[in-house]
Design an enzyme around this catalytic site. Structure first.
Site, PDB file in Angstrom:
ATOM      1  N   ASP A 156       4.398 -22.195  62.483  1.00 51.43           N
ATOM      2  CA  ASP A 156       4.295 -23.633  62.196  1.00 51.43           C
ATOM      3  C   ASP A 156       2.880 -24.004  61.766  1.00 51.43           C
ATOM      4  OD1 ASP A 156       7.011 -24.454  63.399  1.00 51.43           O
ATOM      5  OD2 ASP A 156       6.044 -23.337  65.008  1.00 51.43           O
ATOM      6  N   GLN A 194      -6.000 -15.848  58.567  1.00 53.43           N
ATOM      7  CA  GLN A 194      -5.049 -15.827  57.438  1.00 53.43           C
ATOM      8  C   GLN A 194      -5.543 -15.048  56.215  1.00 53.43           C
ATOM      9  OE1 GLN A 194      -4.030 -19.973  56.886  1.00 53.43           O
ATOM     10  NE2 GLN A 194      -2.103 -19.691  57.969  1.00 53.43           N
ATOM     11  N   ARG A 220       7.728 -11.845  59.559  1.00 53.50           N
ATOM     12  CA  ARG A 220       8.661 -12.600  60.388  1.00 53.50           C
ATOM     13  C   ARG A 220       8.535 -14.095  60.102  1.00 53.50           C
ATOM     14  NH1 ARG A 220       5.891 -12.662  66.474  1.00 53.50           N
ATOM     15  NH2 ARG A 220       4.853 -14.687  66.218  1.00 53.50           N
ATOM     16  N   GLY A 221       9.561 -14.830  60.522  1.00 54.72           N
ATOM     17  CA  GLY A 221       9.496 -16.291  60.450  1.00 54.72           C
ATOM     18  C   GLY A 221       9.408 -16.786  59.022  1.00 54.72           C
ATOM     19  N   GLU A 222       8.477 -17.709  58.791  1.00 57.20           N
ATOM     20  CA  GLU A 222       8.376 -18.282  57.449  1.00 57.20           C
ATOM     21  C   GLU A 222       7.017 -18.011  56.800  1.00 57.20           C
ATOM     22  OE1 GLU A 222       9.924 -22.248  56.935  1.00 57.20           O
ATOM     23  OE2 GLU A 222       8.503 -22.672  55.319  1.00 57.20           O
TER      24      GLU A 222
END
Lengths: 384, 191
Positions: A21, A261, A277-279
């Site tokens: 998120d 990042q 994984r995830g978005e």
């Protein structure tokens, strides 16, 4: 009345998935500020998760400016706001509940702010029918709009900074070797099949480790600290602290520090195949020009399996090995259910050249859809 | 107040102090917030149609309207006629029937909904049973539990033939249960 220039924009982010998120919201915030001159305030409830991907953040500060973005600690739903506190564009990320006081203040604004619900990424077709649709507030004179990222021209596209392809191209073999060496990856590991591993705890990591250990090819698995901790510690035979490494058979597992990042991008560019994984990492893998395997965020009623199949249907309808492996990796029933994970990996490995070509072709297709930040801003302008 | 996920086609809801009838509801999987509800609605004061999308936990005031059990009687182009136990007839416009049109059958029991003394829509039972009038045979070997096929169900109006997605083992002439809230197949009924 058009949006002021520069517009003020507020993003509300609630951290549920530790880094996904905030990872997405942070990228979007920085890009809007840097590339579009937007005055961004990022409201986030969990500064500690945020700090893992943005080390310069002060977790004790209720308000601070980082890389041109105003970061506010979203401590709760209380709070009194006036129309002057409300941004020109307000984004609730993943349908979080904005503080009621802020919504009341939005209703008191003239003109009303552009209010968007930025939804999760999915390849399902229905998204095109809901993208940019209004959502009238039941009681207040306010209209929110749903905004969906996606893989087609009828969605908002994917999050991507304007200079990302150029930065990737500039990151050559020497830069990659220096970067990996800086993380402690040895020359022998760099010569092996390099795999980055990022997944949720329930992924069948031990079975994959077994397959790699017993395989013919040398594999170097680079895993951030804390990811797949049980399987990693079992393989290492001890704590999985950053810097730990062990070799068994053809497999070396090396634990990396959790990197910011920009370094995660470099890791994706440096590896031969990336497990994501995830978005957030899933999207970054699509810009990396490398084969990748997706571990999708689990949802009730196995909705995530539907989403996984929808993506595979778009990405690799003609590459059965990736579909088979991905379904197995995600615990989804498939048509090849008698094959072991090791057999699925063997087939996948055999298609690595094909997968590499697909990654390049896919990136080209996704670039044609534009990027999420610019599209979202265009849409916000169209509403005023 | 009712959350969007509990609101059904035919319900009248208040949005920004205006009454809207929900004509169609498409439920889609969303991110972690559950489901997304895309509604086709009509403003009862202006007759203006619009499409909106909501989160499942968005809450609305549902207007409690008079309802009366009726049965579908006949189609008097362009109105659909329903009849109560005392043989009173109520004419409802096609656009107000929404998804109910997909399941229309002679003698079908439902509830007429009244607004301002006028029948404006019908509400169907949550579960209805319909016969499949056409479906392709299953392809041999394609047995995964997730594979679905289209099946056309019986309908009183030839031009309103409706299909639902059913598992491969369901055959033509089978009776199936359908959830009218989601328009989804529930189960096959076999003796």
């Amino acid at each position: 009345m058009p949006l002021p220039s520069p517009p003020r924009l507020a993003i509300f982010c609630k951290v549920v998935d530790n880094f996904g998120d905030i990872g997405i919201c942070w990228r979007l915030s920085r890009q809007l500020a840097r590339e579009h001159g937007v005055v961004v305030t990022l409201w986030v409830d969990d500064l500690h998760s945020f700090q893992r991907i943005c080390p310069q953040l002060d977790t004790a500060a209720p308000s601070q400016q980082v890389e041109g973005v105003f970061v506010r600690h979203w401590a709760g739903q209380e709070g009194v706001f006036t129309p002057a506190d409300v941004a020109d564009i307000v984004i609730e990320f993943f349908a979080v509940d904005i503080p009621p006081g802020y919504i009341d203040a939005m209703a008191g604004c003239d003109p009303k702010p552009v209010w968007l619900n930025l939804e999760g990424l999915t390849a399902e077709e229905w998204v095109e029918g809901c993208h940019r649709l209004p959502s009238m507030h039941p009681r207040l004179p306010l209209t929110k709009h749903f905004y969906f990222p996606g893989f087609t021209e009828n969605t908002g596209g994917l999050l991507r900074e304007g200079d990302l392809p150029e930065r990737r191209r500039a990151f050559d073999r020497d830069a990659s070797a220096a970067f990996l060496s800086g993380l402690g990856v040895t020359p022998a590991e760099q010569a092996a099949l390099k795999v980055s591993l990022f997944c949720y705890q329930h992924a069948p990591v031990s079975a994959l480790f077994d397959a790699w250990r017993d395989g013919a090819a040398q594999v170097a698995c680079l895993v951030p600290e804390g990811v797949a901790a049980k399987a990693v510690e079992a393989f290492l035979g001890g704590p999985g602290a950053a810097g730990s490494a062990a070799t068994r058979g053809a497999l070396t597992v090396r634990v990396l520090p959790f990197v910011p990042q920009p370094d995660y991008d470099r890791l994706l560019w440096s590896c031969d195949i990336n497990f994501v994984r995830g978005e957030d990492s899933f999207v970054r893998a699509q810009w990396a020009h490398k084969p990748f395997v997706w571990h999708i965020y689990p949802q009730d009623e196995n909705l995530h399996h539907k989403k996984l199949r929808a993506f595979l249907g778009r990405y690799c309808p003609d590459i059965g090995s990736l579909a088979d492996f991905s379904l197995r990796w995600n615990g989804a029933p498939d048509n090849n259910e008698n094959a072991s994970l090791a057999e699925c990996w063997m087939a996948l490995q055999g298609d690595m050249a094909l997968l590499a070509r697909r990654a390049v072709h896919w990136e080209k297709r996704m670039l044609e859809n534009g990027d999420l930040a610019a599209s979202l801003l265009d849409f916000a302008r169209s509403l005023r | 107040m009712k959350p969007a996920k509990e609101i059904r086609v035919g319900n009248i809801i208040m949005v920004d102090a205006k009454p809207f009838i929900v004509l169609r509801s498409d439920v889609n999987g969303s991110s972690r917030t559950g489901f997304t509800y895309k509604w086709k609605m009509k403003n009862l004061l202006t007759n203006a149609p619009l499409e909106n999308v909501f989160r499942g936990d968005d809450k609305f005031d549902v207007v409690v309207l008079d309802k009366k059990p009726v049965t579908y009687s006949y189609f008097a182009d362009p109105l659909y006629v329903f009849m109560d136990e005392e043989y009173n007839q109520y004419e409802i416009e096609e656009e107000n029937l929404g998804d109910a049109l997909n399941y229309l059958k002679d003698g079908m029991e439902c509830e007429a909904v009244f607004y301002d003394g006028k029948a404006i829509s019908v509400e169907l039972p949550t579960t209805i049973t319909r016969q499949i009038v056409y479906s392709e045979p299953a392809v041999k070997g394609n047995t995964s539990g997730n594979v679905l096929k289209e099946a056309r169900i019986e309908n009183a109006i030839e031009s309103k033939q409706h299909t639902v997605q059913v598992p491969l083992f369901v055959s033509q002439d089978d009776m199936i249960e359908i959830d009218t809230r989601t328009n989804e197949y529930k189960r096959v009924i076999r003796n």
